[in-house]
Design a protein around this motif. Structure first.
Motif, PDB file in Angstrom:
ATOM      1  N   ARG A   1      34.389  47.299  24.953  1.00 18.61           N
ATOM      2  CA  ARG A   1      35.683  46.988  24.344  1.00 18.61           C
ATOM      3  C   ARG A   1      36.820  47.573  25.176  1.00 18.61           C
ATOM      4  N   ASP A   2      36.653  48.785  25.683  1.00 19.22           N
ATOM      5  CA  ASP A   2      37.687  49.398  26.514  1.00 19.22           C
ATOM      6  C   ASP A   2      37.959  48.556  27.753  1.00 19.22           C
ATOM      7  N   HIS A   3      36.905  48.076  28.390  1.00 17.69           N
ATOM      8  CA  HIS A   3      37.081  47.251  29.591  1.00 17.69           C
ATOM      9  C   HIS A   3      37.710  45.905  29.242  1.00 17.69           C
ATOM     10  N   TRP A   4      37.309  45.318  28.140  1.00 18.24           N
ATOM     11  CA  TRP A   4      37.861  44.030  27.721  1.00 18.24           C
ATOM     12  C   TRP A   4      39.364  44.152  27.495  1.00 18.24           C
ATOM     13  N   HIS A   5      39.802  45.251  26.900  1.00 16.79           N
ATOM     14  CA  HIS A   5      41.224  45.416  26.605  1.00 16.79           C
ATOM     15  C   HIS A   5      42.039  45.810  27.833  1.00 16.79           C
ATOM     16  N   ARG A   6      41.394  46.082  28.940  1.00 24.08           N
ATOM     17  CA  ARG A   6      42.128  46.341  30.184  1.00 24.08           C
ATOM     18  C   ARG A   6      42.588  45.047  30.833  1.00 24.08           C
ATOM     19  N   LEU A   7      41.984  43.913  30.446  1.00 21.34           N
ATOM     20  CA  LEU A   7      42.437  42.613  30.956  1.00 21.34           C
ATOM     21  C   LEU A   7      43.784  42.257  30.344  1.00 21.34           C
ATOM     22  N   ASP A   8      44.550  41.464  31.068  1.00 21.58           N
ATOM     23  CA  ASP A   8      45.798  40.950  30.509  1.00 21.58           C
ATOM     24  C   ASP A   8      45.483  40.064  29.312  1.00 21.58           C
ATOM     25  N   PRO A   9      46.361  40.037  28.332  1.00 23.08           N
ATOM     26  CA  PRO A   9      46.117  39.180  27.166  1.00 23.08           C
ATOM     27  C   PRO A   9      45.941  37.704  27.527  1.00 23.08           C
ATOM     28  N   SER A  10      46.660  37.231  28.553  1.00 23.66           N
ATOM     29  CA  SER A  10      46.511  35.824  28.956  1.00 23.66           C
ATOM     30  C   SER A  10      45.122  35.574  29.547  1.00 23.66           C
ATOM     31  N   ASP A  11      44.598  36.554  30.296  1.00 26.25           N
ATOM     32  CA  ASP A  11      43.248  36.418  30.854  1.00 26.25           C
ATOM     33  C   ASP A  11      42.195  36.428  29.743  1.00 26.25           C
ATOM     34  N   ARG A  12      42.369  37.305  28.758  1.00 26.94           N
ATOM     35  CA  ARG A  12      41.432  37.341  27.632  1.00 26.94           C
ATOM     36  C   ARG A  12      41.454  36.020  26.877  1.00 26.94           C
TER      37      ARG A  12
ATOM     38  N   ARG B   1      33.977  27.437  36.585  1.00 23.08           N
ATOM     39  CA  ARG B   1      33.106  28.531  37.053  1.00 23.08           C
ATOM     40  C   ARG B   1      33.837  29.436  38.021  1.00 23.08           C
ATOM     41  N   ALA B   2      34.608  28.828  38.916  1.00 26.66           N
ATOM     42  CA  ALA B   2      35.377  29.628  39.881  1.00 26.66           C
ATOM     43  C   ALA B   2      36.409  30.483  39.153  1.00 26.66           C
ATOM     44  N   GLU B   3      37.063  29.899  38.157  1.00 24.97           N
ATOM     45  CA  GLU B   3      38.054  30.655  37.390  1.00 24.97           C
ATOM     46  C   GLU B   3      37.396  31.789  36.606  1.00 24.97           C
ATOM     47  N   LEU B   4      36.242  31.521  36.030  1.00 27.61           N
ATOM     48  CA  LEU B   4      35.534  32.549  35.271  1.00 27.61           C
ATOM     49  C   LEU B   4      35.054  33.682  36.187  1.00 27.61           C
ATOM     50  N   ARG B   5      34.617  33.327  37.391  1.00 26.15           N
ATOM     51  CA  ARG B   5      34.241  34.369  38.366  1.00 26.15           C
ATOM     52  C   ARG B   5      35.440  35.243  38.713  1.00 26.15           C
ATOM     53  N   ASP B   6      36.597  34.607  38.907  1.00 26.86           N
ATOM     54  CA  ASP B   6      37.811  35.363  39.219  1.00 26.86           C
ATOM     55  C   ASP B   6      38.177  36.296  38.070  1.00 26.86           C
ATOM     56  N   LEU B   7      38.078  35.796  36.858  1.00 28.68           N
ATOM     57  CA  LEU B   7      38.365  36.634  35.691  1.00 28.68           C
ATOM     58  C   LEU B   7      37.343  37.763  35.567  1.00 28.68           C
ATOM     59  N   GLY B   8      36.099  37.491  35.926  1.00 31.99           N
ATOM     60  CA  GLY B   8      35.072  38.531  35.921  1.00 31.99           C
ATOM     61  C   GLY B   8      35.366  39.624  36.929  1.00 31.99           C
ATOM     62  N   ARG B   9      35.905  39.228  38.076  1.00 36.01           N
ATOM     63  CA  ARG B   9      36.286  40.233  39.077  1.00 36.01           C
ATOM     64  C   ARG B   9      37.412  41.122  38.558  1.00 36.01           C
ATOM     65  N   ARG B  10      38.335  40.525  37.819  1.00 34.51           N
ATOM     66  CA  ARG B  10      39.427  41.315  37.245  1.00 34.51           C
ATOM     67  C   ARG B  10      38.905  42.286  36.190  1.00 34.51           C
ATOM     68  N   LEU B  11      37.836  41.907  35.525  1.00 36.05           N
ATOM     69  CA  LEU B  11      37.234  42.770  34.514  1.00 36.05           C
ATOM     70  C   LEU B  11      36.480  43.928  35.159  1.00 36.05           C
ATOM     71  N   ARG B  12      36.154  43.777  36.443  1.00 41.28           N
ATOM     72  CA  ARG B  12      35.415  44.799  37.194  1.00 41.28           C
ATOM     73  C   ARG B  12      34.077  45.081  36.517  1.00 41.28           C
ATOM     74  N   LEU B  13      33.209  44.072  36.589  1.00 43.87           N
ATOM     75  CA  LEU B  13      31.929  44.149  35.906  1.00 43.87           C
ATOM     76  C   LEU B  13      31.055  45.289  36.411  1.00 43.87           C
ATOM     77  N   GLY B  14      31.197  45.652  37.684  1.00 45.35           N
ATOM     78  CA  GLY B  14      30.441  46.796  38.207  1.00 45.35           C
ATOM     79  C   GLY B  14      30.829  48.083  37.503  1.00 45.35           C
ATOM     80  N   ARG B  15      32.124  48.263  37.329  1.00 48.61           N
ATOM     81  CA  ARG B  15      32.608  49.459  36.630  1.00 48.61           C
ATOM     82  C   ARG B  15      32.204  49.427  35.155  1.00 48.61           C
ATOM     83  N   LEU B  16      32.193  48.220  34.568  1.00 46.07           N
ATOM     84  CA  LEU B  16      31.756  48.078  33.185  1.00 46.07           C
ATOM     85  C   LEU B  16      30.293  48.485  33.048  1.00 46.07           C
TER      86      LEU B  16
END
Length: 88
Positions: free
Chosen positions: A20-31, A53-68
């Motif tokens: 949840r903490d990582h999800w809320h670090r995204l911009d509201p428009s990205d969420r 798929r490309a857009e979702l990958r980009d959004l995943g990078r912004r979420l920093r899935l490795g850090r998550l």
């Protein structure tokens, strides 16, 4: 006895809190965009277009899935330390 039964649930809640903490670090428009994509495709990745798929990958990078993943793993390890096997 009660703590022993609650330990797995506490671990789950810690992992969910980290997510949840990582999800809320995204911009509201990205969420909102991730939610719209998932709603439109009903969560099935095969229903995504190549552009989606490309857009979702980009959004995943912004979420920093490795850090998550690292945050969730840390929560899991710390939660496991609270409940030592064999301790009664």
């Amino acid at each position: 006895m009660l703590l022993r039964r609650l330990a797995p649930w506490l671990l789950v809640f810690e992992i969910l809190r980290a997510g949840r903490d990582h999800w809320h670090r995204l911009d509201p428009s990205d969420r909102a965009r991730v939610a719209a994509l998932m709603r439109r495709t009903r969560g099935n990745p095969r229903n995504l277009t190549v552009a989606d798929r490309a857009e979702l990958r980009d959004l995943g990078r912004r979420l920093r899935l490795g850090r998550l993943g690292a945050s969730m793993a840390t929560a899991a390890v710390l939660g496991r330390r609270r409940h030592r096997p064999g301790a009664r």
